[in-house]
Scaffold this motif. Sequence first.
Motif, PDB file in Angstrom:
ATOM      1  N   ALA A 109      -6.195  13.744   7.169  1.00  0.00           N
ATOM      2  CA  ALA A 109      -6.403  12.652   6.221  1.00  0.00           C
ATOM      3  C   ALA A 109      -5.603  12.979   4.973  1.00  0.00           C
ATOM      4  O   ALA A 109      -5.646  14.115   4.481  1.00  0.00           O
ATOM      5  CB  ALA A 109      -7.880  12.494   5.889  1.00  0.00           C
ATOM      6  N   THR A 110      -4.868  12.019   4.460  1.00  0.00           N
ATOM      7  CA  THR A 110      -3.932  12.280   3.375  1.00  0.00           C
ATOM      8  C   THR A 110      -3.914  11.135   2.374  1.00  0.00           C
ATOM      9  O   THR A 110      -4.280  10.007   2.704  1.00  0.00           O
ATOM     10  CB  THR A 110      -2.510  12.496   3.952  1.00  0.00           C
ATOM     11  OG1 THR A 110      -1.549  12.506   2.894  1.00  0.00           O
ATOM     12  CG2 THR A 110      -2.142  11.389   4.943  1.00  0.00           C
ATOM     13  N   THR A 111      -3.467  11.443   1.185  1.00  0.00           N
ATOM     14  CA  THR A 111      -3.325  10.403   0.156  1.00  0.00           C
ATOM     15  C   THR A 111      -2.167   9.470   0.473  1.00  0.00           C
ATOM     16  O   THR A 111      -2.107   8.352  -0.035  1.00  0.00           O
ATOM     17  CB  THR A 111      -3.079  11.030  -1.227  1.00  0.00           C
ATOM     18  OG1 THR A 111      -1.841  11.763  -1.204  1.00  0.00           O
ATOM     19  CG2 THR A 111      -4.219  11.962  -1.616  1.00  0.00           C
ATOM     20  N   GLY A 112      -1.218   9.936   1.273  1.00  0.00           N
ATOM     21  CA  GLY A 112      -0.066   9.106   1.615  1.00  0.00           C
ATOM     22  C   GLY A 112       1.061   9.132   0.603  1.00  0.00           C
ATOM     23  O   GLY A 112       2.093   8.482   0.800  1.00  0.00           O
ATOM     24  N   PRO A 139      -3.942  -3.476  -6.015  1.00  0.00           N
ATOM     25  CA  PRO A 139      -3.284  -2.404  -6.790  1.00  0.00           C
ATOM     26  C   PRO A 139      -4.138  -1.841  -7.918  1.00  0.00           C
ATOM     27  O   PRO A 139      -4.204  -0.621  -8.104  1.00  0.00           O
ATOM     28  CB  PRO A 139      -2.024  -3.095  -7.323  1.00  0.00           C
ATOM     29  CG  PRO A 139      -1.714  -4.139  -6.296  1.00  0.00           C
ATOM     30  CD  PRO A 139      -3.059  -4.635  -5.832  1.00  0.00           C
ATOM     31  N   ARG A 140      -4.819  -2.692  -8.659  1.00  0.00           N
ATOM     32  CA  ARG A 140      -5.580  -2.200  -9.808  1.00  0.00           C
ATOM     33  C   ARG A 140      -6.785  -1.385  -9.356  1.00  0.00           C
ATOM     34  O   ARG A 140      -7.059  -0.303  -9.904  1.00  0.00           O
ATOM     35  CB  ARG A 140      -6.024  -3.376 -10.678  1.00  0.00           C
ATOM     36  CG  ARG A 140      -6.742  -2.948 -11.952  1.00  0.00           C
ATOM     37  CD  ARG A 140      -7.003  -4.126 -12.865  1.00  0.00           C
ATOM     38  NE  ARG A 140      -5.754  -4.709 -13.354  1.00  0.00           N
ATOM     39  CZ  ARG A 140      -5.690  -5.733 -14.187  1.00  0.00           C
ATOM     40  NH1 ARG A 140      -6.806  -6.316 -14.623  1.00  0.00           N
ATOM     41  NH2 ARG A 140      -4.532  -6.207 -14.595  1.00  0.00           N
ATOM     42  N   THR A 141      -7.515  -1.886  -8.374  1.00  0.00           N
ATOM     43  CA  THR A 141      -8.678  -1.146  -7.864  1.00  0.00           C
ATOM     44  C   THR A 141      -8.241   0.173  -7.249  1.00  0.00           C
ATOM     45  O   THR A 141      -8.846   1.228  -7.478  1.00  0.00           O
ATOM     46  CB  THR A 141      -9.422  -1.975  -6.797  1.00  0.00           C
ATOM     47  OG1 THR A 141      -9.685  -3.279  -7.304  1.00  0.00           O
ATOM     48  CG2 THR A 141     -10.714  -1.295  -6.395  1.00  0.00           C
ATOM     49  N   PHE A 142      -7.175   0.119  -6.461  1.00  0.00           N
ATOM     50  CA  PHE A 142      -6.647   1.303  -5.799  1.00  0.00           C
ATOM     51  C   PHE A 142      -6.307   2.383  -6.825  1.00  0.00           C
ATOM     52  O   PHE A 142      -6.705   3.546  -6.680  1.00  0.00           O
ATOM     53  CB  PHE A 142      -5.401   0.912  -4.996  1.00  0.00           C
ATOM     54  CG  PHE A 142      -4.873   1.988  -4.097  1.00  0.00           C
ATOM     55  CD1 PHE A 142      -5.278   2.060  -2.772  1.00  0.00           C
ATOM     56  CD2 PHE A 142      -3.965   2.919  -4.567  1.00  0.00           C
ATOM     57  CE1 PHE A 142      -4.776   3.052  -1.935  1.00  0.00           C
ATOM     58  CE2 PHE A 142      -3.455   3.908  -3.743  1.00  0.00           C
ATOM     59  CZ  PHE A 142      -3.868   3.971  -2.411  1.00  0.00           C
ATOM     60  N   ARG A 149      -3.191   6.723  -8.281  1.00  0.00           N
ATOM     61  CA  ARG A 149      -2.248   6.573  -7.169  1.00  0.00           C
ATOM     62  C   ARG A 149      -1.729   5.141  -7.113  1.00  0.00           C
ATOM     63  O   ARG A 149      -2.485   4.190  -7.325  1.00  0.00           O
ATOM     64  CB  ARG A 149      -2.947   6.902  -5.849  1.00  0.00           C
ATOM     65  CG  ARG A 149      -2.429   8.170  -5.199  1.00  0.00           C
ATOM     66  CD  ARG A 149      -2.899   8.281  -3.769  1.00  0.00           C
ATOM     67  NE  ARG A 149      -4.340   8.250  -3.615  1.00  0.00           N
ATOM     68  CZ  ARG A 149      -4.947   7.907  -2.496  1.00  0.00           C
ATOM     69  NH1 ARG A 149      -4.238   7.520  -1.441  1.00  0.00           N
ATOM     70  NH2 ARG A 149      -6.259   7.914  -2.420  1.00  0.00           N
ATOM     71  N   SER A 150      -0.473   4.984  -6.777  1.00  0.00           N
ATOM     72  CA  SER A 150       0.144   3.666  -6.705  1.00  0.00           C
ATOM     73  C   SER A 150       0.052   3.126  -5.280  1.00  0.00           C
ATOM     74  O   SER A 150       0.527   3.771  -4.334  1.00  0.00           O
ATOM     75  CB  SER A 150       1.606   3.747  -7.143  1.00  0.00           C
ATOM     76  OG  SER A 150       2.331   2.612  -6.728  1.00  0.00           O
ATOM     77  N   LEU A 153       3.520   2.758  -3.909  1.00  0.00           N
ATOM     78  CA  LEU A 153       4.100   4.017  -3.455  1.00  0.00           C
ATOM     79  C   LEU A 153       3.574   4.399  -2.074  1.00  0.00           C
ATOM     80  O   LEU A 153       4.352   4.840  -1.206  1.00  0.00           O
ATOM     81  CB  LEU A 153       3.777   5.132  -4.461  1.00  0.00           C
ATOM     82  CG  LEU A 153       4.212   6.551  -4.070  1.00  0.00           C
ATOM     83  CD1 LEU A 153       5.735   6.640  -4.024  1.00  0.00           C
ATOM     84  CD2 LEU A 153       3.633   7.573  -5.044  1.00  0.00           C
ATOM     85  N   VAL A 154       2.269   4.222  -1.856  1.00  0.00           N
ATOM     86  CA  VAL A 154       1.681   4.575  -0.566  1.00  0.00           C
ATOM     87  C   VAL A 154       2.217   3.656   0.537  1.00  0.00           C
ATOM     88  O   VAL A 154       2.562   4.111   1.629  1.00  0.00           O
ATOM     89  CB  VAL A 154       0.143   4.516  -0.639  1.00  0.00           C
ATOM     90  CG1 VAL A 154      -0.476   4.691   0.750  1.00  0.00           C
ATOM     91  CG2 VAL A 154      -0.391   5.591  -1.593  1.00  0.00           C
ATOM     92  N   GLU A 155       2.311   2.359   0.258  1.00  0.00           N
ATOM     93  CA  GLU A 155       2.850   1.428   1.260  1.00  0.00           C
ATOM     94  C   GLU A 155       4.303   1.757   1.574  1.00  0.00           C
ATOM     95  O   GLU A 155       4.732   1.687   2.741  1.00  0.00           O
ATOM     96  CB  GLU A 155       2.718  -0.015   0.769  1.00  0.00           C
ATOM     97  CG  GLU A 155       1.287  -0.524   0.757  1.00  0.00           C
ATOM     98  CD  GLU A 155       1.217  -2.037   0.614  1.00  0.00           C
ATOM     99  OE1 GLU A 155       2.204  -2.710   0.985  1.00  0.00           O
ATOM    100  OE2 GLU A 155       0.188  -2.546   0.139  1.00  0.00           O
ATOM    101  N   ASP A 156       5.062   2.143   0.568  1.00  0.00           N
ATOM    102  CA  ASP A 156       6.450   2.543   0.797  1.00  0.00           C
ATOM    103  C   ASP A 156       6.509   3.790   1.685  1.00  0.00           C
ATOM    104  O   ASP A 156       7.351   3.894   2.582  1.00  0.00           O
ATOM    105  CB  ASP A 156       7.140   2.824  -0.541  1.00  0.00           C
ATOM    106  CG  ASP A 156       8.551   3.350  -0.355  1.00  0.00           C
ATOM    107  OD1 ASP A 156       9.426   2.563   0.037  1.00  0.00           O
ATOM    108  OD2 ASP A 156       8.767   4.559  -0.586  1.00  0.00           O
ATOM    109  N   GLY A 157       5.601   4.733   1.463  1.00  0.00           N
ATOM    110  CA  GLY A 157       5.554   5.934   2.271  1.00  0.00           C
ATOM    111  C   GLY A 157       5.181   5.647   3.715  1.00  0.00           C
ATOM    112  O   GLY A 157       5.734   6.247   4.645  1.00  0.00           O
ATOM    113  N   ILE A 158       4.240   4.734   3.913  1.00  0.00           N
ATOM    114  CA  ILE A 158       3.861   4.334   5.276  1.00  0.00           C
ATOM    115  C   ILE A 158       5.048   3.723   5.994  1.00  0.00           C
ATOM    116  O   ILE A 158       5.321   4.015   7.168  1.00  0.00           O
ATOM    117  CB  ILE A 158       2.670   3.347   5.239  1.00  0.00           C
ATOM    118  CG1 ILE A 158       1.418   4.052   4.710  1.00  0.00           C
ATOM    119  CG2 ILE A 158       2.410   2.765   6.629  1.00  0.00           C
ATOM    120  CD1 ILE A 158       0.268   3.112   4.396  1.00  0.00           C
ATOM    121  N   ALA A 159       5.809   2.883   5.283  1.00  0.00           N
ATOM    122  CA  ALA A 159       7.002   2.271   5.873  1.00  0.00           C
ATOM    123  C   ALA A 159       8.013   3.341   6.280  1.00  0.00           C
ATOM    124  O   ALA A 159       8.622   3.270   7.362  1.00  0.00           O
ATOM    125  CB  ALA A 159       7.634   1.292   4.883  1.00  0.00           C
TER     126      ALA A 159
END
Length: 363
Positions: A109-112, A139-142, A149-150, A153-159
Amino acid sequence: MPVRKAIGRSRALRVLPEALLGREAPRARPVHMHLEHTTRCDHVCSTCIRAVRIDGEEDMPVAEAAAHIDAIGPKFVSLNGIGEPLMHPEWDAIARHAIDRHGASVGMATTGTHFREQAERIVRSGVGLVKVSFHGAKPRTFARLASGRSLELVEDGIAALLDAKRRHGSGPSVRMNYVVSDQSLDELSEAVVVAARTGMEAIYFKGALVHQGRRAGLAAEHDIDRLRSVVGAAARTADELDVRTNLDHWWREIKRVGDTPPEDRAPPAGRCMIPWVSVFVRLDGQLLPCCNCTWHPDEGHMGRVGVDGDFDSVWRGDAFRALRREMNTGTYSLTICQDCPDPVTVGQAGEMAMQRLWPGFLT
């Protein structure tokens, strides 16, 4: 490798009868282990013990990690503790040891947030499952609940990770682990949309486990009508977008507790199987019966490997035997067991197997 996998399956079959019978000193070792190979992390998320207590940050040497794995010979390994697994400089060497020596399935399990720079490394590591922690879907809740954490940024990393997986023709399954709290509950449908948009294969929704205990768990402190509405909407969205989830389990729990006030709600029926099938190895060699014990750092110490004996001595020792005896009788001395909102009972394990969607602490 096929021989090792067959041996692993054989060991798993030996564990189950002992767990069902409730043997206090099982002959079989656990089929699953958490290995806390690092306590370093670059975030302090609101539902993590790091938000309450951080004792230090260090990495477990690869040779020491390998020795723990060899002592257990697990079928499943979770490279997780209170740290970010990808921050260990040699995390993939530990994963490869478990895979090559024992034929184990490895997950984390990771922050991504480290996906883009480590995408190729993750794909080549042999890790079979990557679980990306989400604490909100907007984004704001996250950002608020995940220590700044952005989401972008996480969605970009998943891609980047999925692109590397496509190029290599193989790689880990990628799923979302969504932590449901009062502040993120209303964004369950948005979480499904994010999972579909980013190409994640599934979502495991888990009630936040904080110091409020059972009242902070699944179908607990939330207004039951609000919970019915939100879960129902998210389930419909998941059906429309063809995203696999564990929301059926939430529905069953909602029906089970009904309109009973939180303070009067009974715990789920059945004995927790975790002390027979899994073990948590801390960075210092201390054994815990469950990853949730990290929320109570002064409780749940079963013994330290290398100090109180080898793994087998601790696994079948007095502390573990006493805990299993408590599980058999339903009288718990550990605070985390008294408050646990979602123990892994035989019935729940059957549901998980049918859905092929196990919780983060068992994969």
